[in-house]
Design a protein around this motif. Sequence first.
Motif, PDB file in Angstrom:
ATOM      1  N   UNK A 168       0.808  -1.218   0.000  1.00  0.00           N
ATOM      2  CA  UNK A 168       0.000   0.000   0.000  1.00  0.00           C
ATOM      3  C   UNK A 168       0.844   1.272   0.000  1.00  0.00           C
ATOM      4  N   UNK A 169       2.147   1.176   0.263  1.00  0.00           N
ATOM      5  CA  UNK A 169       3.010   2.356   0.250  1.00  0.00           C
ATOM      6  C   UNK A 169       3.423   2.763  -1.160  1.00  0.00           C
ATOM      7  N   UNK A 170       3.184   1.910  -2.145  1.00  0.00           N
ATOM      8  CA  UNK A 170       3.541   2.237  -3.526  1.00  0.00           C
ATOM      9  C   UNK A 170       2.544   3.244  -4.096  1.00  0.00           C
ATOM     10  N   UNK A 171       2.938   4.012  -5.119  1.00  0.00           N
ATOM     11  CA  UNK A 171       2.001   4.958  -5.738  1.00  0.00           C
ATOM     12  C   UNK A 171       0.894   4.219  -6.495  1.00  0.00           C
ATOM     13  N   UNK A 172      -0.232   4.882  -6.650  1.00  0.00           N
ATOM     14  CA  UNK A 172      -1.365   4.324  -7.383  1.00  0.00           C
ATOM     15  C   UNK A 172      -0.950   4.094  -8.846  1.00  0.00           C
ATOM     16  N   UNK A 173      -1.341   3.063  -9.472  1.00  0.00           N
ATOM     17  CA  UNK A 173      -2.244   1.969  -9.119  1.00  0.00           C
ATOM     18  C   UNK A 173      -1.524   0.769  -8.498  1.00  0.00           C
ATOM     19  N   UNK A 174      -0.215   0.887  -8.235  1.00  0.00           N
ATOM     20  CA  UNK A 174       0.565  -0.243  -7.726  1.00  0.00           C
ATOM     21  C   UNK A 174       0.313  -0.523  -6.238  1.00  0.00           C
ATOM     22  N   UNK A 175      -0.410   0.379  -5.581  1.00  0.00           N
ATOM     23  CA  UNK A 175      -0.682   0.199  -4.156  1.00  0.00           C
ATOM     24  C   UNK A 175      -1.678  -0.924  -3.863  1.00  0.00           C
ATOM     25  N   UNK A 176      -2.214  -1.554  -4.898  1.00  0.00           N
ATOM     26  CA  UNK A 176      -3.124  -2.682  -4.712  1.00  0.00           C
ATOM     27  C   UNK A 176      -2.436  -4.037  -4.812  1.00  0.00           C
ATOM     28  N   UNK A 177      -1.130  -4.043  -5.022  1.00  0.00           N
ATOM     29  CA  UNK A 177      -0.403  -5.307  -5.171  1.00  0.00           C
ATOM     30  C   UNK A 177      -0.279  -6.013  -3.822  1.00  0.00           C
ATOM     31  N   UNK A 178      -0.512  -7.295  -3.841  1.00  0.00           N
ATOM     32  CA  UNK A 178      -0.417  -8.152  -2.654  1.00  0.00           C
ATOM     33  C   UNK A 178       0.517  -9.311  -3.009  1.00  0.00           C
ATOM     34  N   UNK A 179       1.471  -9.591  -2.137  1.00  0.00           N
ATOM     35  CA  UNK A 179       2.348 -10.749  -2.325  1.00  0.00           C
ATOM     36  C   UNK A 179       2.352 -11.573  -1.043  1.00  0.00           C
ATOM     37  N   UNK A 180       2.444 -12.873  -1.202  1.00  0.00           N
ATOM     38  CA  UNK A 180       2.556 -13.736  -0.036  1.00  0.00           C
ATOM     39  C   UNK A 180       3.234 -15.034  -0.465  1.00  0.00           C
ATOM     40  N   UNK A 181       3.816 -15.688   0.499  1.00  0.00           N
ATOM     41  CA  UNK A 181       4.455 -16.969   0.223  1.00  0.00           C
ATOM     42  C   UNK A 181       4.723 -17.703   1.516  1.00  0.00           C
ATOM     43  N   UNK A 182       4.760 -19.003   1.425  1.00  0.00           N
ATOM     44  CA  UNK A 182       5.163 -19.804   2.571  1.00  0.00           C
ATOM     45  C   UNK A 182       5.848 -21.064   2.074  1.00  0.00           C
ATOM     46  N   UNK A 183       6.662 -21.613   2.941  1.00  0.00           N
ATOM     47  CA  UNK A 183       7.394 -22.830   2.614  1.00  0.00           C
ATOM     48  C   UNK A 183       7.531 -23.641   3.892  1.00  0.00           C
ATOM     49  N   UNK A 184       7.253 -24.937   3.797  1.00  0.00           N
ATOM     50  CA  UNK A 184       7.334 -25.837   4.947  1.00  0.00           C
ATOM     51  C   UNK A 184       8.270 -26.990   4.623  1.00  0.00           C
ATOM     52  N   UNK A 185       9.110 -27.321   5.585  1.00  0.00           N
ATOM     53  CA  UNK A 185       9.976 -28.493   5.502  1.00  0.00           C
ATOM     54  C   UNK A 185       9.574 -29.411   6.649  1.00  0.00           C
ATOM     55  N   UNK A 186       9.249 -30.658   6.321  1.00  0.00           N
ATOM     56  CA  UNK A 186       8.754 -31.596   7.327  1.00  0.00           C
ATOM     57  C   UNK A 186       9.515 -32.917   7.257  1.00  0.00           C
ATOM     58  N   UNK A 187       9.649 -33.541   8.386  1.00  0.00           N
ATOM     59  CA  UNK A 187      10.242 -34.883   8.476  1.00  0.00           C
ATOM     60  C   UNK A 187       9.322 -35.681   9.381  1.00  0.00           C
ATOM     61  N   UNK A 188       8.824 -36.779   8.864  1.00  0.00           N
ATOM     62  CA  UNK A 188       7.929 -37.614   9.665  1.00  0.00           C
ATOM     63  C   UNK A 188       8.504 -39.017   9.766  1.00  0.00           C
ATOM     64  N   UNK A 189       8.095 -39.696  10.824  1.00  0.00           N
ATOM     65  CA  UNK A 189       8.556 -41.068  11.047  1.00  0.00           C
ATOM     66  C   UNK A 189       7.471 -41.828  11.786  1.00  0.00           C
ATOM     67  N   UNK A 190       7.208 -43.015  11.309  1.00  0.00           N
ATOM     68  CA  UNK A 190       6.332 -43.911  12.027  1.00  0.00           C
ATOM     69  C   UNK A 190       6.921 -45.312  11.933  1.00  0.00           C
ATOM     70  N   UNK A 191       6.537 -46.157  12.845  1.00  0.00           N
ATOM     71  CA  UNK A 191       7.056 -47.522  12.893  1.00  0.00           C
ATOM     72  C   UNK A 191       5.933 -48.449  12.446  1.00  0.00           C
ATOM     73  N   UNK A 192       6.209 -49.211  11.388  1.00  0.00           N
ATOM     74  CA  UNK A 192       5.211 -50.121  10.828  1.00  0.00           C
ATOM     75  C   UNK A 192       5.474 -51.548  11.286  1.00  0.00           C
ATOM     76  N   UNK A 193       4.434 -52.231  11.783  1.00  0.00           N
ATOM     77  CA  UNK A 193       4.618 -53.645  12.113  1.00  0.00           C
ATOM     78  C   UNK A 193       4.809 -54.431  10.823  1.00  0.00           C
ATOM     79  N   UNK A 194       5.622 -55.457  10.880  1.00  0.00           N
ATOM     80  CA  UNK A 194       5.954 -56.211   9.680  1.00  0.00           C
ATOM     81  C   UNK A 194       6.065 -57.690  10.029  1.00  0.00           C
ATOM     82  N   UNK A 195       5.349 -58.520   9.305  1.00  0.00           N
ATOM     83  CA  UNK A 195       5.453 -59.970   9.449  1.00  0.00           C
ATOM     84  C   UNK A 195       6.380 -60.466   8.353  1.00  0.00           C
ATOM     85  N   UNK A 196       7.488 -61.049   8.723  1.00  0.00           N
ATOM     86  CA  UNK A 196       8.448 -61.579   7.759  1.00  0.00           C
ATOM     87  C   UNK A 196       8.249 -63.087   7.669  1.00  0.00           C
TER      88      UNK A 196
END
Length: 188
Positions: free
Chosen positions: A31-59
């Motif tokens: 909104x600090x930009x001069x008109x008509x550029x004061x209507x520009x909206x930018x957004x972004x996000x980034x997620x890094x995840x690590x998951x672990x579960x233990x699975x039962x296994x019949x060999x």
Amino acid sequence: AYKGFNLIQPVNAADPSTVYGGEVEVQANLTLLPSPFDGIVVSGNFSILKSKTVYPLLVVLPPRWDPVQHKSVQVHYNTTREAPMPNQANLMGNFTLGYERNGFSGRISLVYQGKSLAVVGDQAATDGYVNPYYRWDLALQQKLRNGISVFLNVNNLSGVKESSSNVRYLTSELYYGWTTDLGIRYQF
């Protein structure tokens, strides 16, 4: 029946599953930009995840000769193995560029999702994964009067396919194409 065994009940893992990660998100209305550029909206996000579960296994091993019983016997044992949680992507993110002015709101977004476990095999080599993909989405809305607005949403604008694979080979490709929602909204 599987090599002489019948699975009669699914068993959940006794060990707890864990998910670790972090997310960074940035949003700005320029909104600090001069008109008509004061209507520009930018957004972004980034997620890094690590998951672990233990699975039962019949060999189940091939039958072997038991000299005490004088017959072939089936050998099996219960164990576990670790793998990511199903349907939990390891990376996710999006970047959005938009414009808002005089009741108009428009957004174009780039969405990214990293690979995620879809099928748990009996070993890591037979696990199935949904492959990473990028997708473009578009959302437009114009407010009219008396709480009425019209909108258009287009998802998967670029028509990206969804594919799955195991460690070495592509196992499936699905083409959903793009979808569109067009409508009138009334807020009271």
